[in-house]
Write a protein that holds these residues in place. Structure first.
Motif, short mmCIF file in Angstrom:
data_model
loop_
_atom_site.label_atom_id
_atom_site.label_comp_id
_atom_site.label_asym_id
_atom_site.label_seq_id
_atom_site.Cartn_x
_atom_site.Cartn_y
_atom_site.Cartn_z
N GLN A 145 61.62 63.38 70.70
CA GLN A 145 60.92 62.13 71.30
C GLN A 145 59.99 61.12 69.74
O GLN A 145 59.82 60.43 70.27
CB GLN A 145 59.77 62.69 72.48
CG GLN A 145 60.06 63.52 73.64
CD GLN A 145 60.16 64.53 73.35
OE1 GLN A 145 60.22 65.56 72.52
NE2 GLN A 145 60.37 65.78 74.68
N GLU A 146 58.93 62.31 68.57
CA GLU A 146 58.15 61.16 67.97
C GLU A 146 58.50 61.61 66.79
O GLU A 146 57.61 61.07 65.77
CB GLU A 146 56.75 61.38 68.46
CG GLU A 146 56.46 62.87 67.83
CD GLU A 146 56.55 63.73 69.44
OE1 GLU A 146 56.19 65.10 68.59
OE2 GLU A 146 57.18 63.84 69.62
N ALA A 147 59.83 62.08 66.24
CA ALA A 147 60.01 62.40 65.08
C ALA A 147 60.61 61.58 64.25
O ALA A 147 60.54 60.96 64.45
CB ALA A 147 61.36 63.32 64.61
N ASN A 148 59.17 61.67 62.75
CA ASN A 148 59.01 60.70 61.89
C ASN A 148 59.37 61.83 60.68
O ASN A 148 58.23 62.35 60.46
CB ASN A 148 58.47 59.68 62.25
CG ASN A 148 57.08 60.51 62.09
OD1 ASN A 148 56.28 60.65 60.85
ND2 ASN A 148 56.38 61.20 62.96
N LEU A 149 59.67 61.18 59.68
CA LEU A 149 60.29 61.45 58.59
C LEU A 149 58.79 61.93 57.57
O LEU A 149 58.14 62.87 56.46
CB LEU A 149 60.66 60.34 57.49
CG LEU A 149 62.18 60.66 57.35
CD1 LEU A 149 62.74 59.67 57.08
CD2 LEU A 149 62.63 61.69 57.03
N GLN A 150 57.83 60.74 57.79
CA GLN A 150 56.61 61.16 57.42
C GLN A 150 55.85 62.24 58.01
O GLN A 150 55.22 63.15 57.29
CB GLN A 150 55.49 60.51 57.80
CG GLN A 150 55.71 58.58 57.29
CD GLN A 150 56.79 57.51 57.68
OE1 GLN A 150 57.05 57.90 58.46
NE2 GLN A 150 57.49 57.12 57.14
N ALA A 151 55.23 62.83 59.28
CA ALA A 151 55.75 63.98 59.45
C ALA A 151 56.47 65.56 58.99
O ALA A 151 55.55 66.63 59.09
CB ALA A 151 55.04 63.95 61.17
N LEU A 152 57.45 65.18 58.72
CA LEU A 152 57.85 65.99 58.64
C LEU A 152 57.65 66.69 57.36
O LEU A 152 58.12 67.75 57.04
CB LEU A 152 59.87 65.91 58.42
CG LEU A 152 60.81 66.52 58.07
CD1 LEU A 152 60.16 67.83 58.70
CD2 LEU A 152 62.48 65.93 58.44
N ASN B 243 55.16 69.40 52.67
CA ASN B 243 53.86 69.21 51.69
C ASN B 243 55.04 68.06 50.56
O ASN B 243 54.54 68.68 49.00
CB ASN B 243 53.53 69.98 50.91
CG ASN B 243 52.45 69.91 50.20
OD1 ASN B 243 51.69 68.21 50.15
ND2 ASN B 243 52.09 70.91 48.83
N GLN B 244 55.88 67.12 50.78
CA GLN B 244 56.61 66.94 50.20
C GLN B 244 56.95 65.11 50.15
O GLN B 244 56.02 65.18 51.41
CB GLN B 244 57.93 67.05 50.19
CG GLN B 244 58.10 68.89 49.53
CD GLN B 244 58.28 68.52 48.01
OE1 GLN B 244 58.04 67.95 47.13
NE2 GLN B 244 58.71 69.67 47.64
N THR B 245 57.09 64.47 49.27
CA THR B 245 57.07 63.09 49.36
C THR B 245 58.57 62.44 50.43
O THR B 245 58.98 63.72 50.42
CB THR B 245 57.18 62.06 48.05
OG1 THR B 245 58.40 62.65 48.00
CG2 THR B 245 56.60 62.65 47.09
N VAL B 246 57.76 61.55 51.30
CA VAL B 246 59.59 60.96 52.20
C VAL B 246 60.47 60.81 51.25
O VAL B 246 61.49 60.96 52.07
CB VAL B 246 58.63 60.02 53.37
CG1 VAL B 246 59.71 59.07 53.46
CG2 VAL B 246 57.84 60.43 53.89
#
Length: 326
Positions: free
Chosen positions: A235-242, A247-250
């Motif tokens: 529902q709210e998935a985003n690359l920043q959270a992933l 512990n990596q960059t977007v």
């Protein structure tokens, strides 16, 4: 072995009788409407269902082909020789082979006592199974196989081989599935779906026990974590959270997903959202606005456009089609 099942499955089908009468070429019209590549089409067998079980025709070689569905071969009796991609495989009695919709294989003719059962399974069937798997299964090879089949991310031919003849639990499930296939009672289709779900879980457990000490590849581990994140947070998935999870960059996360799946992270999330939306249309009475919000879209017009692009009709038209079928 169940004597009744053996006697029934030994009987020649109409297709087998035609072969025995001298028709030694596979009748492709039974399997596909395509005239170029030999791709067996699910619509020839599934109709409006998600799973169909049929006996594989004996006495004839099957030329190299693929499917637009997931296939499972089960050897009820005897042996089954085939070439999957470029690898020769012989399934023994009780063995199971799963093939996704991108793998090609060619089959050697079965003899009279070689009884092979084909399970024709629409990829959508596994969406419910995956949504209910506990995180303890998340690293399993089966999960990776199913995710590939459902998300269509790599279009890479894959198969899983299970030499499970010694597993009483799995063989018992297979016997129950075949009985439901033969009896075709009022509840048979529902029972087959539940039994198939149980079978998948048993195969996952079997594989975990066999490979518990085997370290998974870094790529498989990365992708299964990505898919788990999408399953739990679509529902709210985003690359920043992933990216924080790894512990990596977007940029690094985005590049990895693109290189391994040939799709963007946004595409994978969208695929999952639309699958859930379709299930809500089928199994709930929620209004369209609520369904759109439930899967993560506040703009219902945007949700409508995405749904129509994916399924060829608007959500309302899809819902009306289901009502007419009932």
């Amino acid at each position: 072995m169940d004597t009744f099942l053996y006697q029934e499955l030994m009987k020649a089908t109409e297709e087998e009788l035609a072969i025995l009468e001298g028709n030694q070429a596979v009748n492709k019209k039974i399997y596909t409407d395509l005239t170029s590549d030999f791709v067996i089409q699910s619509e020839k067998f599934l109709k409006d269902d998600l799973i169909m079980i049929r006996k594989h025709p004996r006495y004839i070689d099957f030329p190299r082909h693929s499917h637009d569905y997931i296939e499972m071969n089960y050897v009820f009796h005897g042996n089954f020789h085939q070439k999957v991609a470029d690898k020769s495989i012989t399934l023994k009695q009780g063995d199971i082979l799963l093939l996704n919709q991108y793998i090609e294989h060619e089959l050697a003719a079965c003899e009279e006592n070689d009884i092979v059962i084909n399970f024709i399974i629409h990829p959508a069937f596994f969406d419910y199974i995956l949504s209910n798997l506990s995180t303890g299964f998340i690293q399993s090879q089966m999960l990776y196989f199913l995710m590939n089949s459902i998300f269509d991310y790599s279009q890479k031919g894959e198969y899983l081989y299970y030499p499970v003849s010694n597993s009483d639990r799995i063989q018992d499930i297979m016997q129950q599935l075949l009985k439901e296939m033969m009896e075709e009672s009022l509840l048979s289709k529902s029972k087959i779906k539940f039994l198939m779900g149980l079978l998948i879980l048993e195969l996952i457990e079997q594989q975990n026990q066999t490979n518990r000490s085997t370290q998974k590849s870094e790529q498989n581990a990365f992708l299964t974590e990505v898919f788990r994140y999408i399953e739990e947070h679509y529902q709210e998935a985003n690359l920043q959270a992933l990216a924080k999870c790894f512990n990596q960059t977007v940029y690094w996360i985005s590049k990895q997903i693109k290189s391994l799946t040939n799709q963007n992270f946004k595409d994978l999330v969208q695929e999952k959202r639309l699958q859930v939306a379709k299930n809500l249309l089928v199994y709930s009475d929620l209004p369209m606005q609520a369904i759109a919000e439930e899967v993560g879209y506040e703009n219902i017009s945007y949700f409508y456009r995405l749904f129509k692009k994916k399924y060829g009709m608007t959500p309302k038209a899809y819902k009306m089609q289901l009502i007419k079928q009932d």
